[in-house]
Design a protein around this motif. Structure first.
Motif, mmCIF file in Angstrom:
data_model
loop_
_atom_site.group_PDB
_atom_site.id
_atom_site.type_symbol
_atom_site.label_atom_id
_atom_site.label_comp_id
_atom_site.label_asym_id
_atom_site.label_seq_id
_atom_site.Cartn_x
_atom_site.Cartn_y
_atom_site.Cartn_z
ATOM 1 N N GLU A 76 0.920 -1.245 -0.005
ATOM 2 C CA GLU A 76 -0.005 0.029 -0.018
ATOM 3 C C GLU A 76 0.908 1.243 0.090
ATOM 4 N N LYS A 77 2.145 1.263 0.654
ATOM 5 C CA LYS A 77 3.018 2.321 0.735
ATOM 6 C C LYS A 77 3.957 2.415 -0.629
ATOM 7 N N GLY A 78 3.709 1.399 -1.702
ATOM 8 C CA GLY A 78 4.557 1.421 -2.871
ATOM 9 C C GLY A 78 5.693 0.695 -2.540
ATOM 10 N N VAL A 79 5.820 0.090 -1.602
ATOM 11 C CA VAL A 79 7.150 -0.620 -1.437
ATOM 12 C C VAL A 79 7.073 -1.943 -2.036
ATOM 13 N N PRO A 80 8.243 -2.270 -2.932
ATOM 14 C CA PRO A 80 7.927 -3.562 -3.581
ATOM 15 C C PRO A 80 8.241 -4.789 -2.771
ATOM 16 N N ALA A 81 7.279 -5.613 -2.694
ATOM 17 C CA ALA A 81 7.337 -6.860 -2.102
ATOM 18 C C ALA A 81 8.295 -8.074 -2.548
ATOM 19 N N SER A 82 9.133 -8.437 -1.785
ATOM 20 C CA SER A 82 10.101 -9.395 -1.996
ATOM 21 C C SER A 82 10.335 -10.240 -0.939
ATOM 22 N N ILE A 83 10.029 -11.457 -1.378
ATOM 23 C CA ILE A 83 10.188 -12.712 -0.198
ATOM 24 C C ILE A 83 11.449 -13.239 -0.272
ATOM 25 N N GLY A 84 12.079 -13.656 -1.440
ATOM 26 C CA GLY A 84 13.358 -14.151 -1.604
ATOM 27 C C GLY A 84 13.435 -14.656 -2.975
ATOM 28 N N ASN A 85 14.320 -15.528 -2.875
ATOM 29 C CA ASN A 85 14.668 -16.249 -4.277
ATOM 30 C C ASN A 85 13.447 -16.882 -4.727
ATOM 31 N N GLY A 86 12.985 -16.483 -5.888
ATOM 32 C CA GLY A 86 11.525 -16.924 -6.324
ATOM 33 C C GLY A 86 10.173 -16.402 -6.085
ATOM 34 N N ASP A 87 10.439 -15.638 -5.057
ATOM 35 C CA ASP A 87 9.490 -14.785 -4.158
ATOM 36 C C ASP A 87 8.116 -15.711 -3.817
ATOM 37 N N THR A 88 8.655 -17.102 -3.268
ATOM 38 C CA THR A 88 7.736 -18.057 -2.751
ATOM 39 C C THR A 88 8.130 -18.455 -1.197
ATOM 40 N N ILE A 89 7.006 -18.360 -0.383
ATOM 41 C CA ILE A 89 7.539 -19.028 1.038
ATOM 42 C C ILE A 89 6.738 -20.321 1.069
ATOM 43 N N LYS A 90 7.387 -21.543 1.495
ATOM 44 C CA LYS A 90 6.760 -22.790 1.710
ATOM 45 C C LYS A 90 6.875 -23.160 3.263
ATOM 46 N N SER A 91 5.732 -23.680 3.638
ATOM 47 C CA SER A 91 5.895 -24.445 4.718
ATOM 48 C C SER A 91 5.282 -25.724 4.623
ATOM 49 N N ASP A 92 5.242 -26.859 5.677
ATOM 50 C CA ASP A 92 4.698 -28.070 5.552
ATOM 51 C C ASP A 92 3.097 -28.141 5.379
ATOM 52 N N ARG A 93 2.623 -26.882 5.516
ATOM 53 C CA ARG A 93 1.048 -26.503 5.614
ATOM 54 C C ARG A 93 0.507 -25.825 4.258
ATOM 55 N N ILE A 94 1.317 -24.872 3.968
ATOM 56 C CA ILE A 94 0.865 -24.107 2.721
ATOM 57 C C ILE A 94 1.954 -23.318 2.186
ATOM 58 N N THR A 95 1.537 -22.937 0.964
ATOM 59 C CA THR A 95 2.610 -21.983 0.183
ATOM 60 C C THR A 95 1.945 -20.768 -0.238
ATOM 61 N N LEU A 96 2.484 -19.731 0.336
ATOM 62 C CA LEU A 96 2.297 -18.531 -0.076
ATOM 63 C C LEU A 96 2.938 -17.856 -1.339
ATOM 64 N N ALA A 97 2.531 -17.634 -2.389
ATOM 65 C CA ALA A 97 3.078 -16.937 -3.521
ATOM 66 C C ALA A 97 2.670 -15.635 -3.877
ATOM 67 N N GLU A 98 3.739 -14.737 -4.292
ATOM 68 C CA GLU A 98 3.417 -13.413 -4.483
ATOM 69 C C GLU A 98 2.141 -13.428 -5.597
ATOM 70 N N GLY A 99 1.261 -12.248 -5.247
ATOM 71 C CA GLY A 99 0.357 -12.295 -6.122
ATOM 72 C C GLY A 99 -0.830 -13.219 -5.822
ATOM 73 N N THR A 100 -0.609 -14.224 -5.001
ATOM 74 C CA THR A 100 -1.894 -15.142 -4.457
ATOM 75 C C THR A 100 -2.959 -14.256 -4.067
ATOM 76 N N ASN A 101 -4.179 -14.356 -4.525
ATOM 77 C CA ASN A 101 -5.410 -13.810 -3.725
ATOM 78 C C ASN A 101 -6.076 -14.794 -2.935
ATOM 79 N N HIS A 102 -6.031 -14.571 -1.555
ATOM 80 C CA HIS A 102 -6.897 -15.456 -0.921
ATOM 81 C C HIS A 102 -7.588 -14.710 0.240
#
Length: 109
Positions: A76-102
């Motif tokens: 919302e502030k215009g700061v680019p969202a960057s999570i890391g290499n490939g812009d994906t976070i994974k856990s053993d429960r869910i995967t949150l990917a940049e741009g995923t709408n939920h």
């Protein structure tokens, strides 16, 4: 809640020691807790540190909501969202990917 914007925090009602209740008593208690949590606009979680039931899932939920809130505020502030290499976070429960709408579920049941 009275002093802050209601959307500025997450509220959890956590029932502990679920391993100590008989099944029938636990179901009744959890129904009551879900009702109370709904009135509070909170999520209800039943956990047991003795058995480990829902402990990790609860903390994953808290972390995921805090992370999502942080990324949303940055975007919302215009700061680019960057999570890391490939812009994906994974856990053993869910995967949150940049741009995923939920949708965020505000109650457990």
């Amino acid at each position: 809640m009275r002093e802050n914007d209601p959307d500025s925090c997450f509220i959890f009602l956590v029932g502990t020691k679920t391993d100590l209740l008989a099944s029938d008593e636990r179901q009744k208690t959890e129904r009551d807790a879900v009702r109370i949590a709904a009135e509070m606009h909170a999520e209800f979680w039943a956990v047991s540190s003795k058995t480990g039931e829902n402990v990790q899932a609860f903390f994953f939920r808290v972390a995921a909501l805090a992370f999502e809130n942080s990324i949303t505020k940055d975007m919302e502030k215009g700061v680019p969202a960057s999570i890391g290499n490939g812009d994906t976070i994974k856990s053993d429960r869910i995967t949150l990917a940049e741009g995923t709408n939920h949708e965020v579920k505000r109650s457990c049941c």
